[in-house]
Design a protein around this motif. Structure first.
Motif, mmCIF file in Angstrom:
data_model
loop_
_atom_site.group_PDB
_atom_site.id
_atom_site.type_symbol
_atom_site.label_atom_id
_atom_site.label_comp_id
_atom_site.label_asym_id
_atom_site.label_seq_id
_atom_site.Cartn_x
_atom_site.Cartn_y
_atom_site.Cartn_z
ATOM 1 N N CYS A 55 0.040 -4.433 -24.813
ATOM 2 C CA CYS A 55 0.413 -4.645 -23.406
ATOM 3 C C CYS A 55 -0.684 -5.371 -22.636
ATOM 4 O O CYS A 55 -0.408 -6.254 -21.823
ATOM 5 N N TRP A 70 -1.111 0.149 -26.104
ATOM 6 C CA TRP A 70 -1.822 -0.268 -24.891
ATOM 7 C C TRP A 70 -2.495 -1.616 -25.113
ATOM 8 O O TRP A 70 -2.510 -2.472 -24.211
ATOM 9 N N TRP A 101 -4.976 7.663 -19.161
ATOM 10 C CA TRP A 101 -3.831 8.169 -19.926
ATOM 11 C C TRP A 101 -4.211 8.446 -21.372
ATOM 12 O O TRP A 101 -3.800 9.449 -21.959
ATOM 13 N N MET A 102 -4.999 7.568 -21.947
ATOM 14 C CA MET A 102 -5.407 7.774 -23.336
ATOM 15 C C MET A 102 -6.374 8.949 -23.460
ATOM 16 O O MET A 102 -6.306 9.709 -24.416
ATOM 17 N N GLY A 120 -5.226 2.280 -18.009
ATOM 18 C CA GLY A 120 -4.765 3.010 -19.175
ATOM 19 C C GLY A 120 -5.769 3.938 -19.810
ATOM 20 O O GLY A 120 -5.399 4.777 -20.638
ATOM 21 N N HIS A 159 -3.035 3.683 -28.827
ATOM 22 C CA HIS A 159 -4.066 2.690 -28.485
ATOM 23 C C HIS A 159 -3.586 1.276 -28.793
ATOM 24 O O HIS A 159 -3.816 0.351 -28.011
ATOM 25 N N HIS A 183 -9.288 -0.963 -26.775
ATOM 26 C CA HIS A 183 -8.242 -0.092 -27.315
ATOM 27 C C HIS A 183 -8.162 -0.209 -28.837
ATOM 28 O O HIS A 183 -7.946 0.787 -29.530
#
Length: 140
Positions: free
Chosen positions: A99, A96, A16-17, A13, A93, A113
């Motif tokens: 998750c 994520w 993507w961030m 991730g 954030h 995050h």
């Protein structure tokens, strides 16, 4: 160890961030008046790619001097950032983090995050440094 965590971070991730931060930087740069925020967003995009082994610290604590971004004008800039871009980057954030926190192995990444979510809310006046440089900073 930081290198391994950063590689796993990018795969889980972080890329993507970082892309989200770059989109925010591009939008800010297009507006011309948003160029100072775009610079901060690019710095944080790079930090988002490699958060392990680095930390964000207030620039005035690092240098011992206030500057444009750490004074009252920086606070105004942070409020504007919060309204226009910070809340949705922080929300991404946090999403994520939720998750990743579901799994035990994802907890360190979820924590990273959450730290980035806090930085997303108030980034102006902060600088990214290796963790070993941030440790001896005195409280002001």
């Amino acid at each position: 160890m930081s290198l391994l965590l950063n590689i796993l971070w990018i795969l889980l991730g972080g890329a993507w961030m970082a892309f989200g931060w770059l989109i925010a930087a591009a939008i800010m740069a297009v507006t011309i008046v948003g160029i100072p925020w775009a610079r901060a967003a690019i710095n944080i995009a790079l930090y988002t790619l490699m958060p392990f082994g680095y930390t964000a610290v207030p620039r005035d604590r690092l240098t011992g001097q206030e500057d444009l971004g750490t004074g009252p004008l920086g606070a105004v800039g942070n409020i504007l950032w919060l309204v226009f871009a910070g809340w949705w980057l922080a929300l991404m954030h946090v999403a994520w983090a939720i998750c990743l926190a579901i799994t035990i192995i994802g907890i360190p990444f979820a924590w990273a995050h959450l730290k980035l979510a806090g930085l997303a809310l108030w980034p102006i006046g902060k600088t990214i440094v290796p963790k070993d440089q941030a440790m001896p900073l005195p409280r002001v």
